[in-house]
Design a protein around this motif. Structure first.
Motif, PDB file in Angstrom:
ATOM      1  N   TYR A 129      80.142  17.907  24.991  1.00 38.00           N
ATOM      2  CA  TYR A 129      78.874  18.392  24.461  1.00 38.00           C
ATOM      3  C   TYR A 129      79.157  19.485  23.445  1.00 38.00           C
ATOM      4  CZ  TYR A 129      74.230  20.434  24.179  1.00 38.00           C
ATOM      5  OH  TYR A 129      73.028  20.901  23.723  1.00 38.00           O
ATOM      6  N   ASN A 130      78.623  19.338  22.260  1.00 34.85           N
ATOM      7  CA  ASN A 130      78.787  20.318  21.185  1.00 34.85           C
ATOM      8  C   ASN A 130      77.595  21.259  21.225  1.00 34.85           C
ATOM      9  OD1 ASN A 130      78.626  21.625  18.648  1.00 34.85           O
ATOM     10  ND2 ASN A 130      79.863  20.008  17.702  1.00 34.85           N
ATOM     11  N   ALA A 131      77.838  22.481  21.721  1.00 35.14           N
ATOM     12  CA  ALA A 131      76.726  23.413  21.881  1.00 35.14           C
ATOM     13  C   ALA A 131      76.108  23.793  20.537  1.00 35.14           C
ATOM     14  CB  ALA A 131      77.210  24.655  22.630  1.00 35.14           C
ATOM     15  N   GLY A 132      76.909  23.755  19.486  1.00 35.14           N
ATOM     16  CA  GLY A 132      76.398  24.116  18.175  1.00 35.14           C
ATOM     17  C   GLY A 132      75.393  23.116  17.636  1.00 35.14           C
ATOM     18  N   SER A 133      75.717  21.830  17.782  1.00 40.00           N
ATOM     19  CA  SER A 133      74.847  20.815  17.194  1.00 40.00           C
ATOM     20  C   SER A 133      73.897  20.188  18.210  1.00 40.00           C
ATOM     21  CB  SER A 133      75.706  19.705  16.586  1.00 40.00           C
ATOM     22  OG  SER A 133      76.390  19.014  17.625  1.00 40.00           O
ATOM     23  N   GLY A 134      74.213  20.381  19.485  1.00 33.60           N
ATOM     24  CA  GLY A 134      73.380  19.731  20.495  1.00 33.60           C
ATOM     25  C   GLY A 134      73.705  18.273  20.710  1.00 33.60           C
ATOM     26  N   ASP A 135      74.817  17.827  20.123  1.00 36.69           N
ATOM     27  CA  ASP A 135      75.201  16.419  20.272  1.00 36.69           C
ATOM     28  C   ASP A 135      76.098  16.237  21.493  1.00 36.69           C
ATOM     29  OD1 ASP A 135      75.650  16.117  16.703  1.00 36.69           O
ATOM     30  OD2 ASP A 135      73.917  15.582  17.936  1.00 36.69           O
ATOM     31  N   LEU A 136      75.846  15.181  22.187  1.00 38.28           N
ATOM     32  CA  LEU A 136      76.699  14.810  23.314  1.00 38.28           C
ATOM     33  C   LEU A 136      77.490  13.570  22.941  1.00 38.28           C
ATOM     34  CD1 LEU A 136      77.548  14.915  26.362  1.00 38.28           C
ATOM     35  CD2 LEU A 136      75.604  13.394  26.799  1.00 38.28           C
ATOM     36  N   VAL A 137      78.800  13.673  23.040  1.00 36.50           N
ATOM     37  CA  VAL A 137      79.651  12.497  22.897  1.00 36.50           C
ATOM     38  C   VAL A 137      80.282  12.223  24.254  1.00 36.50           C
ATOM     39  CG1 VAL A 137      81.664  11.483  21.776  1.00 36.50           C
ATOM     40  CG2 VAL A 137      80.160  13.009  20.484  1.00 36.50           C
ATOM     41  N   TYR A 138      80.187  11.004  24.723  1.00 36.63           N
ATOM     42  CA  TYR A 138      80.796  10.651  25.997  1.00 36.63           C
ATOM     43  C   TYR A 138      81.796   9.528  25.766  1.00 36.63           C
ATOM     44  CZ  TYR A 138      81.193   9.752  31.023  1.00 36.63           C
ATOM     45  OH  TYR A 138      81.665   9.613  32.322  1.00 36.63           O
ATOM     46  N   LEU A 189      75.054   2.506  28.786  1.00 38.69           N
ATOM     47  CA  LEU A 189      75.412   3.829  29.271  1.00 38.69           C
ATOM     48  C   LEU A 189      74.696   4.915  28.463  1.00 38.69           C
ATOM     49  CD1 LEU A 189      77.096   5.757  30.973  1.00 38.69           C
ATOM     50  CD2 LEU A 189      79.064   5.240  29.547  1.00 38.69           C
ATOM     51  N   LYS A 190      74.671   4.737  27.164  1.00 42.94           N
ATOM     52  CA  LYS A 190      73.966   5.705  26.306  1.00 42.94           C
ATOM     53  C   LYS A 190      72.499   5.804  26.716  1.00 42.94           C
ATOM     54  CE  LYS A 190      72.146   6.086  21.614  1.00 42.94           C
ATOM     55  NZ  LYS A 190      72.369   5.874  20.178  1.00 42.94           N
ATOM     56  N   LEU A 191      71.887   4.668  26.907  1.00 39.37           N
ATOM     57  CA  LEU A 191      70.479   4.625  27.311  1.00 39.37           C
ATOM     58  C   LEU A 191      70.292   5.363  28.630  1.00 39.37           C
ATOM     59  CD1 LEU A 191      67.836   3.212  26.398  1.00 39.37           C
ATOM     60  CD2 LEU A 191      68.487   1.291  27.856  1.00 39.37           C
ATOM     61  N   GLY A 192      71.156   5.102  29.564  1.00 42.97           N
ATOM     62  CA  GLY A 192      71.077   5.746  30.870  1.00 42.97           C
ATOM     63  C   GLY A 192      71.240   7.255  30.775  1.00 42.97           C
ATOM     64  N   LEU A 193      72.207   7.682  29.982  1.00 46.64           N
ATOM     65  CA  LEU A 193      72.452   9.122  29.835  1.00 46.64           C
ATOM     66  C   LEU A 193      71.275   9.810  29.149  1.00 46.64           C
ATOM     67  CD1 LEU A 193      76.198   9.170  28.720  1.00 46.64           C
ATOM     68  CD2 LEU A 193      75.272  10.027  30.886  1.00 46.64           C
ATOM     69  N   ALA A 219      67.642  13.789  29.611  1.00 42.99           N
ATOM     70  CA  ALA A 219      66.626  14.132  28.616  1.00 42.99           C
ATOM     71  C   ALA A 219      67.295  14.572  27.319  1.00 42.99           C
ATOM     72  CB  ALA A 219      65.696  15.227  29.137  1.00 42.99           C
ATOM     73  N   GLN A 220      68.304  13.824  26.980  1.00 41.98           N
ATOM     74  CA  GLN A 220      69.040  14.090  25.744  1.00 41.98           C
ATOM     75  C   GLN A 220      68.549  13.053  24.739  1.00 41.98           C
ATOM     76  OE1 GLN A 220      71.425  16.493  25.382  1.00 41.98           O
ATOM     77  NE2 GLN A 220      72.663  15.832  23.636  1.00 41.98           N
ATOM     78  N   PRO A 221      67.994  13.492  23.602  1.00 42.09           N
ATOM     79  CA  PRO A 221      67.460  12.513  22.661  1.00 42.09           C
ATOM     80  C   PRO A 221      68.503  11.456  22.301  1.00 42.09           C
ATOM     81  CG  PRO A 221      66.989  14.754  21.935  1.00 42.09           C
ATOM     82  CD  PRO A 221      67.908  14.876  23.104  1.00 42.09           C
ATOM     83  N   ALA A 222      68.029  10.238  22.129  1.00 40.89           N
ATOM     84  CA  ALA A 222      68.951   9.123  21.898  1.00 40.89           C
ATOM     85  C   ALA A 222      69.773   9.313  20.629  1.00 40.89           C
ATOM     86  CB  ALA A 222      68.184   7.805  21.841  1.00 40.89           C
ATOM     87  N   ASP A 223      69.197  10.034  19.646  1.00 38.77           N
ATOM     88  CA  ASP A 223      69.978  10.244  18.421  1.00 38.77           C
ATOM     89  C   ASP A 223      71.042  11.312  18.617  1.00 38.77           C
ATOM     90  OD1 ASP A 223      68.128  12.749  16.677  1.00 38.77           O
ATOM     91  OD2 ASP A 223      67.664  11.942  18.659  1.00 38.77           O
ATOM     92  N   GLN A 224      71.056  11.916  19.803  1.00 39.86           N
ATOM     93  CA  GLN A 224      72.069  12.927  20.057  1.00 39.86           C
ATOM     94  C   GLN A 224      72.973  12.544  21.229  1.00 39.86           C
ATOM     95  OE1 GLN A 224      69.411  16.618  19.923  1.00 39.86           O
ATOM     96  NE2 GLN A 224      71.118  17.192  18.600  1.00 39.86           N
ATOM     97  N   VAL A 225      73.011  11.267  21.497  1.00 38.22           N
ATOM     98  CA  VAL A 225      73.947  10.767  22.508  1.00 38.22           C
ATOM     99  C   VAL A 225      74.801   9.702  21.853  1.00 38.22           C
ATOM    100  CG1 VAL A 225      74.251   9.604  24.724  1.00 38.22           C
ATOM    101  CG2 VAL A 225      72.281  11.102  24.376  1.00 38.22           C
ATOM    102  N   ARG A 226      76.064   9.838  21.996  1.00 37.35           N
ATOM    103  CA  ARG A 226      76.981   8.839  21.446  1.00 37.35           C
ATOM    104  C   ARG A 226      78.003   8.493  22.511  1.00 37.35           C
ATOM    105  NH1 ARG A 226      80.571   9.986  15.997  1.00 37.35           N
ATOM    106  NH2 ARG A 226      81.666   7.976  15.882  1.00 37.35           N
ATOM    107  N   VAL A 227      78.158   7.223  22.765  1.00 30.65           N
ATOM    108  CA  VAL A 227      79.169   6.762  23.715  1.00 30.65           C
ATOM    109  C   VAL A 227      80.262   6.071  22.927  1.00 30.65           C
ATOM    110  CG1 VAL A 227      79.673   5.181  25.631  1.00 30.65           C
ATOM    111  CG2 VAL A 227      77.559   6.526  25.640  1.00 30.65           C
TER     112      VAL A 227
END
Lengths: 284, 775, 156
Positions: free
Chosen positions: B207-216, B226-230, B235-243
């Motif tokens: 998780y990048n605290a600066g950008s709010g993006d989560l990469v898994y 998995l992205k959908l589930g996460l 409650a992480q916006p879909a545009d900020q989740v990357r698997v």
């Protein structure tokens, strides 16, 4: 699955090893080949305060003639023993049994003494030691004694060794020249621990059995000698009927336990089947 | 140099795998090989009891250990990970709501209770051992019998029983089928098994605290799922989740969807603002990752004296453990099993009942051919029918199998049956097995006291199934998508929704694309596994869809790009696009090997100076829908010898005759078949994910859970059938057939060796076989 | 406690200070960044972690790094030719489509390396026996057996 922390000692002489063993007696594990100890450490089923690694004690490895038989240093690798000409000549039952131990990678590291001192009732070498009336030489800081195989295996994973003793040598008396041997085990998969197994060594004089050893694995907390069956066979002529009778007698001497892989009754029954097959092969 | 017709160039050949360059040299990059800067290590504290209330979690001692950064419990995740449940709600299906880390109760041995975060894996495990959880034990629900026993506790306080779902359906005229008919019945009680991929589950949450993006980074077979589930759970916006999937060391259905551990790990990375890695060890994988099979199936057939099956009555009872594997609801398996129940036979009636229970066990998950119980039960029943009617099992199969003449037709459950060669496969398998000679040998062997047997199993598998397969099950899957892009140097990038884990898609899809485009194989790059780049697919790799759907999508996307290339080239060369072809990366007039221009030049021109009205991107997106046909299938034949004194079973011969259409890469197809059969043999003879009566798990290590080695898997003989294609994309899946069809083939062989005994449980251990011999 | 070890890995001498309990597998994978060796079970059954120690195959999950002091350790990364091309065994595996997901691969290759060093003309039974301690979940093993036979034929 990582080992817990421990204090590590790597002696380079037997004296150092015995000192360490005396010092840490109640809270140490001996690292020989590691093929039994390391899984226990990785699975965090053992938490020794100190681990004593014997690999650097050169004098503990080696194979030599001994009193018509063969003496094998405790740290001799199973793979070395497997290919050894003296062992093949003087203790062919061991040569026959060794390839059944796991796989090559296990035998490359595993040691003869380590397997015997670990005393897993499903292991091959304790049964071979028992069958051949091996003498186990134990040393401690101040003293040495020889323990007969019949007295060595006390219970499940338990031997007669004291906490400050090390098994240093396995002395195997020879049997009559030209005796036959066989090792049969039943495992769920090739190389697995046996559900049940038989080590048989038979010496003939003329057409009669003069000496017979029948040891079982997987049939109790320790390997078992079927001494009544052996007595019955001495003096008899080898035949399927005789072997069948001996197998029945042997089965009565066994007290296997059941687990998720096989019941006690199955182990007892198959012990009888394997005993007949082993005796037939050993007298061919 | 003669021009080879492009369509023949790479497909159909066992070209060397693209993946092997890294696999064979130790340069693969699996999740545990990855290190990120400032990465921490996570280890789960898991329940050692099957059922109990959590009364306290003592973490102070563990937290104080040097190198320990945090100990996370359910309380710490409140508001950070939402309660999990099946979404959307499914009518008539009980919907447990649960948390990523167990909060009030533990419901199976291995239930994650806390997550230890430390500087190293070693330290994390030390700290894990210093965390103490107090439980108030509850009576365990360890079986279906227990689940039906109302004196035992419910697993979930807000669900008033442990019955989660039940269904009854009739297909066809069941009453007529069974009226006055002879009934043959059988109950199968197979064991629970585990997938056992060689690589365990794991992930690195960054998780990048600066950008709010989560990469898994995750070893998953369904990155978008998995992205959908996460996204939902955190409650992480879909545009900020990357698997992103690295190399995956096998999955077989166990690495699908959202695991609770994934949600907890990502939440912790978000809390700490640092990457956190979790890789389970094998004991966790055996205990806590999902299991499968273990459906109890009571099946009966209404039969005529000549072996014609008039109808089937099947009742499936299943316990699915404590927690669903999101997104699969407890009801997911029933519709597939019932739809496939009649298999390759034209059985006109089916009565279906299905009941699903919760128990204190690990989750029931999808395992390679999840619906396999239908083939196990049906093929065992066919042999039983033969036995009771005094018929040859082959004749019973012949009597009922779909013939070429009667197709197209429909299964009584709905799906269209078209293009299957079940009858041909059956005959050819019997011929190759040497049925007559074997029976003579069997008689002779019996006289010598030896027990040998020959058994068959016939099956069809939806790979991907006909267009009306999913509607028949009242469900649906989106079509498969792919992207293709011509690079500026004339190389081709094809992006697939697949998430391969051994199937060789980097090779097979490249074969398809390169052949279509007319360029060397090494000029094609297959991109997969990154949700930022790849088209959406909730399933990823699973369901035997890749051969048809992914290949088809890749083909269509490439074709579309090719058409654009020819348009542009035609404009440049002032030749009609229909008079141009691409051969060996050269765009040239058809039949003029000397003319034309390098594809790279066309690409360059397009990138820098596209003709007016043309899209300079030279890229395309395409959609593949299920074509007609869609079935793979065949017949397996197994020969065994049984030791009459020990019950040990040895497989002495194993052969397969199957039809999966055209083969993109024959070696890869064979590998899939052999691997599936090895797993099937494991199911038949060795594997058992066993629980005791208190729901303690007894198969946590490889000493107790027995995966077949080379010595237990014979050299399988494989013969392929080929027939007319129903569609241009004539590649069909073959990944699941081996696992589905092998257990009944082995079961029938052992039953045959023992003179036709009824075998109802698996695995067929030596002891069980000896009991059958005695009985 | 920390102990200094010196060993040769794929022909290169390496020295490091390691905790006594650190396994050889973790040492190779993390301290030396040779991630080619894989962990499939960490209790000595699956064989994915197999390396050779002084030419003899060994499960690196069942060895402590300190036990490899002074030893010559070889891993899958050491099978490449000096010019970076695939070794004979590796090429035979590529040609035979030996593997699928690749996770078990390092163990099989090191086991086969030991076999072929001891027996240049193995029978299929010899090969099967030799690899019987390595688990693969993907292939059903036949392709691996054929690859090793091919490697032997080509003089691995």
């Amino acid at each position: 699955m990582k080992p817990p922390a421990f204090n590590y000692v790597a002696p380079t002489t037997l004296e150092e090893a015995l000192d360490a063993r005396a010092e840490h007696a109640d809270d140490c594990a001996v690292l020989a080949g590691g093929q039994s100890l390391m899984p226990l450490l990785n699975l965090r089923m053992a938490f020794p305060g100190t681990v004593i690694d014997l690999a650097g004690v050169g004098e503990l490895a080696g194979i030599r003639e001994w009193d018509g038989g063969v003496a094998i240093g405790a740290m001799t690798r199973q793979r070395t023993a497997e290919g050894d000409a003296l062992i093949r000549e003087r203790a062919p039952l061991m040569t026959t049994a060794l390839p059944n131990i796991g796989h090559a990678a296990i035998r490359n590291r595993g040691t003869v003494g380590g397997s015997i001192a670990h005393a897993d009732p499903a292991a091959e070498l304790p049964a071979v030691a028992l069958a051949l009336d091996a003498q186990l030489v134990a040393k401690k800081k101040r003293g040495e004694r020889t323990i007969e195989a019949a007295d060595f295996f006390a219970g499940f994973l338990t031997t007669a060794l004291e906490p400050d003793e090390l098994l240093v040598e396995v002395r195997v008396p020879g049997m009559a020249k030209g005796h036959g041997v066989a090792f049969h085990e039943l495992a769920r998969r090739h190389g697995d621990f046996a559900l049940v197994g038989v080590a048989a060594a038979v010496a003939l004089e003329g057409d009669k059995i003069a000496d017979c050893r029948l040891a079982f694995i997987g049939v109790g907390g320790t390997p078992m000698r079927a001494r009544e069956a052996e007595k019955m066979l001495v003096g008899a002529q080898p035949s399927a009927e005789v072997f069948a009778e001996a197998a029945e007698r042997a089965k009565a001497e066994l007290d296997p336990a059941g687990d998720t892989h096989a019941s006690a009754e199955y182990r007892r029954r198959v012990a009888g089947v394997l005993a007949q097959r082993a005796l037939a092969e050993a007298t061919r | 140099m003669s021009s080879v017709a492009p369509a023949q160039r790479f497909v159909g050949q066992s070209v060397r795998r693209v993946e092997d360059a890294r696999i064979l040299t130790g340069r693969g990059r699996y999740i545990d090989d990855m290190q990120l800067p400032k990465m921490l290590h996570g280890v789960f504290v898991r329940s050692s009891i099957a059922h109990g209330r959590i009364t306290g979690v003592e973490v102070d001692a563990a937290r104080a250990m040097p190198g320990v950064v945090a100990i996370i419990t359910a309380a710490d995740l409140e508001g950070k990970v939402y309660p999990l449940s099946i979404q959307p709600e499914v009518p008539n299906v009980a919907r447990p709501v649960f948390t990523a880390l167990a909060s009030d109760k533990v419901r199976y041995v291995g239930d994650p209770v806390a997550l230890v975060i430390a500087e190293s894996r070693y330290i994390a495990e030390d700290a894990r051992d210093a965390v103490f959880v107090d439980y108030e034990p509850l009576v365990a629900v360890a079986s279906i019998e227990h689940a039906e026993d109302s004196s035992r506790p419910n697993l979930f306080d807000d669900i008033d029983s442990n019955l989660l779902y039940s269904e009854n359906r009739d297909f066809g005229d069941v009453e007529a089928a069974f009226a006055g008919a002879r009934i043959v019945e059988l109950t199968l009680r197979p064991q629970r098994v585990a997938h056992v991929p060689m690589e365990c589950r794991g992930g690195i949450a960054d998780y990048n605290a600066g950008s709010g993006d989560l990469v898994y980074y995750a070893t998953t077979q369904s990155p978008h799922g998995l992205k959908l589930g996460l996204s939902g759970a955190l409650a992480q916006p879909a545009d900020q989740v990357r698997v992103i999937t690295p190399d995956v060391g096998g999955a077989f259905g166990q690495k699908a969807g959202l695991q609770r551990e994934d949600a907890a790990l990502c939440a912790v990375s978000r809390i700490l603002g640092r990457p956190v890695k979790w890789v389970e060890d094998r004991v966790e994988n055996m205990t806590s990752a999902s299991h499968a099979r273990s459906e109890i199936l009571e099946i009966s057939a209404a039969v005529d004296e000549d072996g014609t099956i008039r109808g089937l009555d099947a009742n499936m009872r299943l316990d699915v453990g404590a927690y669903p594997v999101l997104p699969f609801p407890p009801s997911f398996l029933g519709p597939i099993v019932r739809t496939m129940m009649t298999g390759p036979y034209h059985i006109p009636a089916l009565r279906w009942a299905n009941t699903v229970y919760a128990t204190n066990k690990a989750s029931y998950g999808t395992y390679r051919g999840p619906w396999a119980i239908e083939t196990l039960a049906r093929e065992a029943l066919v042999d039983r029918i033969a036995r009771e009617l005094g018929l040859d099992p082959l004749d019973v199969r012949r009597r009922n199998v779909y013939t070429a003449e009667e197709q197209p037709t429909e299964m009584v459950t709905g799906p269209t049956i078209e293009g299957i060669r079940a009858s041909e496969a059956l005959e050819r398998a019997a011929e190759l097995a040497g049925e007559q000679e074997f029976r003579a040998a069997q008689t002779k062997a019996r006289e010598e006291g030896r027990l040998i047997g020959l058994g068959y199993s016939s099956y069809i598998e939806p790979a991907p199934g006909p267009p009306n397969l999913f509607p028949s099950m009242e469900s649906g899957l989106p079509p498969e998508r792919a992207y293709a892009r011509l690079e500026i140097d004339g190389h081709l990038t094809v992006t697939t929704a697949q998430a391969p884990h051994g199937q060789g898609h980097e090779t097979t899809l490249a074969q398809v694309a390169a052949t279509e485009m007319g360029i060397p194989l090494e000029n094609v790059r297959i991109i997969h596994g990154d949700t930022q780049l790849t088209p959406f697919s909730v399933i990823g790799t699973g369901g035997s869809r890749a051969a048809t759907m992914a290949s088809g999508a890749a083909l269509l996307a490439t074709r579309s790009v090719k058409e654009k290339v020819l348009e542009i080239a035609g404009h440049i060369m002032e030749i009609a696009p229909s008079d141009l072809e691409i051969v060996d990366a050269t765009v040239r007039p058809k039949g003029d090997p000397a003319g034309g221009m390098p594809l790279a030049n066309v690409a360059g021109a397009a990138y820098f100076a596209a003709p007016p009205g043309e899209d300079a991107g030279l890229r395309s997106s395409s959609v593949m829908h299920e074509p007609p046909g869609g079935w793979s299938g065949g017949t397996h034949a197994c020969q065994v010898e049984v030791d009459p004194l020990t019950g040990v079973v040895e497989i002495t011969r194993y052969l397969v005759v199957e039809d999966c259409g055209d083969l993109i890469n024959p070696a890869i197809v064979e590998g899939q078949i052999r691997g599936g059969i090895a797993q099937g043999i494991g199911i038949a003879l060795l594997e058992n994910a066993l629980y005791d009566e208190e729901a303690n798990f007894l198969a946590g290590t490889f000493m107790d859970y027995l995966v077949p080695t080379v010595m237990e898997v014979p050299r399988v003989e494989i013969e392929h059938l080929h027939g007319d294609a129903l569609h241009e994309v004539n590649y069909r899946g073959v990944g699941e057939g081996g696992t589905i069809a092998a257990p009944p083939a082995v079961l029938n062989a052992v039953a045959d060796a023992l003179g036709g005994v009824e075998i109802t449980t698996l695995p067929m251990t030596p002891e069980r076989v000896l009991e059958l011999i005695d009985g | 406690m920390s102990i200094e070890v010196t060993l040769t890995v794929n022909g290169v001498t390496r020295t490091a200070s390691v905790e006594a309990r650190r396994t050889l597998a973790d040492f190779l994978r993390e301290d030396l960044e040779l991630t080619g060796t894989h962990l499939g079970c960490e209790h000595g059954v699956c064989g994915a972690c197999t390396v050779t120690v002084n030419g003899a195959s060994a499960r690196s999950c069942l060895m402590l790094a300190v036990q490899a002091d002074g030893a010559d350790v070889r891993t899958i990364e050491g099978l490449l030719e000096p010019d970076g091309s695939l070794g004979v065994l590796q090429q035979a595996c590529a040609d035979s489509h030996a593997f699928q997901c690749g996770f078990c691969t390092p163990g099989f290759l090191m086991t086969a390396t030991e076999l072929l060093a001891e027996n240049a003309t193995p029978t299929e039974d010899d090969v099967r026996e030799a690899i019987s301690g390595n688990l693969c979940r993907c292939t059903g093993y036949e392709s691996i057996v054929q690859a090793v036979m091919l490697a032997a034929e080509r003089g691995a």
